[in-house]
Write an enzyme that holds these catalytic residues in place. Structure first.
Site, PDB file in Angstrom:
ATOM      1  N   ASP A 117     -51.607  97.864  18.836  1.00 45.95           N
ATOM      2  CA  ASP A 117     -50.366  97.458  18.096  1.00 45.95           C
ATOM      3  C   ASP A 117     -50.793  96.652  17.042  1.00 45.95           C
ATOM      4  O   ASP A 117     -51.122  95.467  17.229  1.00 45.95           O
ATOM      5  CB  ASP A 117     -49.322  96.861  18.994  1.00 45.95           C
TER       6      ASP A 117
ATOM      7  N   TYR B 264     -49.152  91.949   9.471  1.00 44.91           N
ATOM      8  CA  TYR B 264     -50.306  91.160  10.331  1.00 44.91           C
ATOM      9  C   TYR B 264     -51.428  90.922   9.339  1.00 44.91           C
ATOM     10  O   TYR B 264     -52.113  90.064   9.545  1.00 44.91           O
ATOM     11  CB  TYR B 264     -50.602  91.615  11.595  1.00 44.91           C
TER      12      TYR B 264
ATOM     13  N   LYS C 178     -46.748  99.469  11.720  1.00 44.12           N
ATOM     14  CA  LYS C 178     -45.076  98.920  11.163  1.00 44.12           C
ATOM     15  C   LYS C 178     -44.993  98.887   9.608  1.00 44.12           C
ATOM     16  O   LYS C 178     -45.982  98.472   8.957  1.00 44.12           O
ATOM     17  CB  LYS C 178     -44.667  97.837  11.940  1.00 44.12           C
TER      18      LYS C 178
ATOM     19  N   HIS D  99     -40.193  97.772  10.921  1.00 42.56           N
ATOM     20  CA  HIS D  99     -40.453  96.558  11.532  1.00 42.56           C
ATOM     21  C   HIS D  99     -39.245  95.747  12.086  1.00 42.56           C
ATOM     22  O   HIS D  99     -39.174  94.983  13.055  1.00 42.56           O
ATOM     23  CB  HIS D  99     -41.483  95.826  10.625  1.00 42.56           C
TER      24      HIS D  99
HETATM   25  N1  LIG Z   1     -42.289  94.344  16.580  1.00 48.42           N
HETATM   26  C1  LIG Z   1     -42.140  92.917  16.434  1.00 48.42           C
HETATM   27  O1  LIG Z   1     -41.444  92.241  15.525  1.00 48.42           O
HETATM   28  C2  LIG Z   1     -43.142  92.178  17.129  1.00 48.42           C
HETATM   29  C3  LIG Z   1     -42.980  90.845  16.929  1.00 48.42           C
HETATM   30  C4  LIG Z   1     -43.771  89.890  17.450  1.00 48.42           C
HETATM   31  C5  LIG Z   1     -45.028  90.577  18.360  1.00 48.42           C
HETATM   32  N2  LIG Z   1     -45.251  91.976  18.274  1.00 48.42           N
HETATM   33  C6  LIG Z   1     -46.240  92.337  18.596  1.00 48.42           C
HETATM   34  O2  LIG Z   1     -46.479  92.216  20.036  1.00 48.42           O
HETATM   35  C7  LIG Z   1     -47.604  91.439  20.583  1.00 48.42           C
HETATM   36  C8  LIG Z   1     -47.531  90.631  21.662  1.00 48.42           C
HETATM   37  O3  LIG Z   1     -46.535  89.722  21.352  1.00 48.42           O
HETATM   38  P1  LIG Z   1     -47.146  87.898  21.003  1.00 48.42           P
HETATM   39  O4  LIG Z   1     -48.429  88.044  20.492  1.00 48.42           O
HETATM   40  O5  LIG Z   1     -45.866  87.482  20.384  1.00 48.42           O
HETATM   41  O6  LIG Z   1     -47.075  87.271  22.463  1.00 48.42           O
HETATM   42  P2  LIG Z   1     -47.650  87.438  23.646  1.00 48.42           P
HETATM   43  O7  LIG Z   1     -48.367  88.596  24.024  1.00 48.42           O
HETATM   44  O8  LIG Z   1     -46.484  87.385  24.847  1.00 48.42           O
HETATM   45  O9  LIG Z   1     -48.468  86.002  24.100  1.00 48.42           O
HETATM   46  C9  LIG Z   1     -49.435  85.810  23.333  1.00 48.42           C
HETATM   47  C10 LIG Z   1     -50.065  84.473  23.441  1.00 48.42           C
HETATM   48  O10 LIG Z   1     -50.316  84.243  25.005  1.00 48.42           O
HETATM   49  C11 LIG Z   1     -51.911  84.078  25.103  1.00 48.42           C
HETATM   50  N3  LIG Z   1     -52.219  84.648  26.430  1.00 48.42           N
HETATM   51  C12 LIG Z   1     -52.623  85.951  26.280  1.00 48.42           C
HETATM   52  N4  LIG Z   1     -52.839  86.416  27.597  1.00 48.42           N
HETATM   53  C13 LIG Z   1     -52.933  85.441  28.454  1.00 48.42           C
HETATM   54  C14 LIG Z   1     -52.948  84.919  29.565  1.00 48.42           C
HETATM   55  N5  LIG Z   1     -53.538  86.206  30.577  1.00 48.42           N
HETATM   56  N6  LIG Z   1     -52.865  83.926  30.312  1.00 48.42           N
HETATM   57  C15 LIG Z   1     -52.903  82.807  29.328  1.00 48.42           C
HETATM   58  N7  LIG Z   1     -52.106  83.025  28.196  1.00 48.42           N
HETATM   59  C16 LIG Z   1     -52.278  84.211  27.581  1.00 48.42           C
HETATM   60  C17 LIG Z   1     -52.403  84.320  23.851  1.00 48.42           C
HETATM   61  O11 LIG Z   1     -53.486  83.168  23.640  1.00 48.42           O
HETATM   62  P3  LIG Z   1     -55.184  83.859  23.618  1.00 48.42           P
HETATM   63  O12 LIG Z   1     -55.186  84.379  22.357  1.00 48.42           O
HETATM   64  O13 LIG Z   1     -55.663  82.541  23.347  1.00 48.42           O
HETATM   65  O14 LIG Z   1     -55.263  84.390  24.881  1.00 48.42           O
HETATM   66  C18 LIG Z   1     -51.430  83.929  22.688  1.00 48.42           C
HETATM   67  O15 LIG Z   1     -51.298  82.584  22.518  1.00 48.42           O
HETATM   68  C19 LIG Z   1     -48.140  90.776  19.275  1.00 48.42           C
HETATM   69  O16 LIG Z   1     -49.572  90.645  19.259  1.00 48.42           O
HETATM   70  C20 LIG Z   1     -47.933  92.147  18.409  1.00 48.42           C
HETATM   71  O17 LIG Z   1     -48.811  93.175  18.240  1.00 48.42           O
HETATM   72  C21 LIG Z   1     -44.408  92.710  17.854  1.00 48.42           C
END
Ligand SMILES: NC(=O)c1ccc[n+]([C@@H]2O[C@H](COP(=O)([O-])OP(=O)(O)OC[C@H]3O[C@@H](n4cnc5c(N)ncnc54)[C@H](OP(=O)(O)O)[C@@H]3O)[C@@H](O)[C@H]2O)c1
Length: 277
Positions: A46, A51, A76, A109
């Site tokens: 994704d 980004y 997106k 997005h």
């Molecule tokens: N469509 C939209 O509007 C939108 C908005 C936001 C995000 N997104 C997409 O959704 C994806 C995921 O969301 P997100 O990145 O916001 O949040 P997330 O996946 O809920 O959390 C990522 C965070 O959690 C940590 N983490 C990951 N695995 C872990 C584990 N097993 N144990 C402990 N900590 C862990 C990571 O740190 P480390 O990297 O240090 O492991 C990072 O800081 C994004 O990367 C993006 O592709 C889309």
């Protein structure tokens, strides 16, 4: 049923977990973690033009040596690129940066006043085969209903913030009824979920990490989580969720943590002003 895929309304197979790349670092860092994620078994990546990492994502895919057709690539359209012509231009830019000739899933997005016009361009890209599926992000039921009035093809996917503190049950129900696949962004609440007592207890009970419990909860609700990590151990950990099942009773415990649709770990981009449904 194979748990590793969800079937979209147009019969396309979408991997039931994806690899998020928001804040994945520079092109080199991004390429490295995308390649690693593919090596350990992720088949959905994704990204988004916002980004700024599409070049790195494309590089990681190429360096993995995995065939393009085995990878489900999502990108997106950003808020500044709405409108028919702008969408086509932005899409072609994404293709170029990613070094691919089609996208598996193209998403709006954030909702926008120009949704209807933008969506016509999405339908065009879908019809000419440049995208295998089309969808939206951050659409509430009102946005989807509004789009229904002008769309020829309804979105196959809606990607929204979902995690135990904001489980979006009404939206999930609506999407299930309308054959729209929900995808959860920030599925593990950017790490904040880790301080919750009930989830800590469940992790101990199932001998899984807290992240794995939450990601498994998403899978069992039929929602596709797309966790991001830049750490190899955690990247691997987050996909190791297909060898256990959370009981109905324990699913209810996680369900009961819901605090409502407006709970967010992210905040909303400042230039997004069409969220009033
Ligand atoms: N469509 C939209 O509007 C939108 C908005 C936001 C995000 N997104 C997409 O959704 C994806 C995921 O969301 P997100 O990145 O916001 O949040 P997330 O996946 O809920 O959390 C990522 C965070 O959690 C940590 N983490 C990951 N695995 C872990 C584990 N097993 N144990 C402990 N900590 C862990 C990571 O740190 P480390 O990297 O240090 O492991 C990072 O800081 C994004 O990367 C993006 O592709 C889309």
């Amino acid at each position: 049923m194979n748990e590793k895929y969800r079937i979209l309304s147009n019969d396309i197979k979408m991997p039931s977990i994806g690899f998020g790349t928001y804040k994945s670092g520079n092109d080199e860092d991004t390429a490295k973690i995308v390649k690693y994620a593919l090596e350990v078994g992720y088949r959905q990546i994704d990204t988004a033009s916002f980004y700024g990492n599409e070049v790195g994502v494309g590089k990681g895919i190429k360096e993995s040596g995995i065939k393009r057709e085995e990878i489900f690539l999502v990108t997106k359209l950003w808020n500044d690129d709405h409108g028919y012509e702008n969408t086509i231009k932005a899409f072609n830019k994404s293709l170029e940066k990613l070094q691919v000739n089609y996208i598996d899933l193209y998403l709006i997005h954030w909702p926008n006043k120009l949704n209807a016009e933008t969506w016509r361009a999405f339908e065009y890209l879908y019809k000419i085969g440049k995208v295998k599926a089309i969808g939206v992000c951050n659409f509430k039921i009102g946005h989807l209903e509004e789009l229904k009035a002008t769309a020829e093809i309804m979105p196959m996917v809606n990607q929204v913030e979902i995690h135990p503190l904001s489980s979006k049950d009404t939206l999930l129900d609506y999407c299930n009824k309308n054959n729209i696949q929900l995808v959860a962004w920030s599925p593990i609440m950017r790490g904040k979920v880790f301080s919750n007592e009930s989830i800590i207890a469940l992790a101990e009970k199932y001998k899984k990490t807290i992240a794995e419990i939450i990601l498994r909860w998403h899978i069992q609700r039929g929602v596709i989580p797309i966790p991001k990590s830049s750490n190899e151990e955690r990247i691997k950990e987050n996909i190791d969720i297909f060898d256990f099942e959370i009981s109905r009773e324990d699913m209810n415990i996680i369900d009961s943590l819901n605090e409502g649709d407006n709970v967010s770990v992210s905040g909303v981009p400042e230039n997004t002003n069409y969220l009033d449904f």
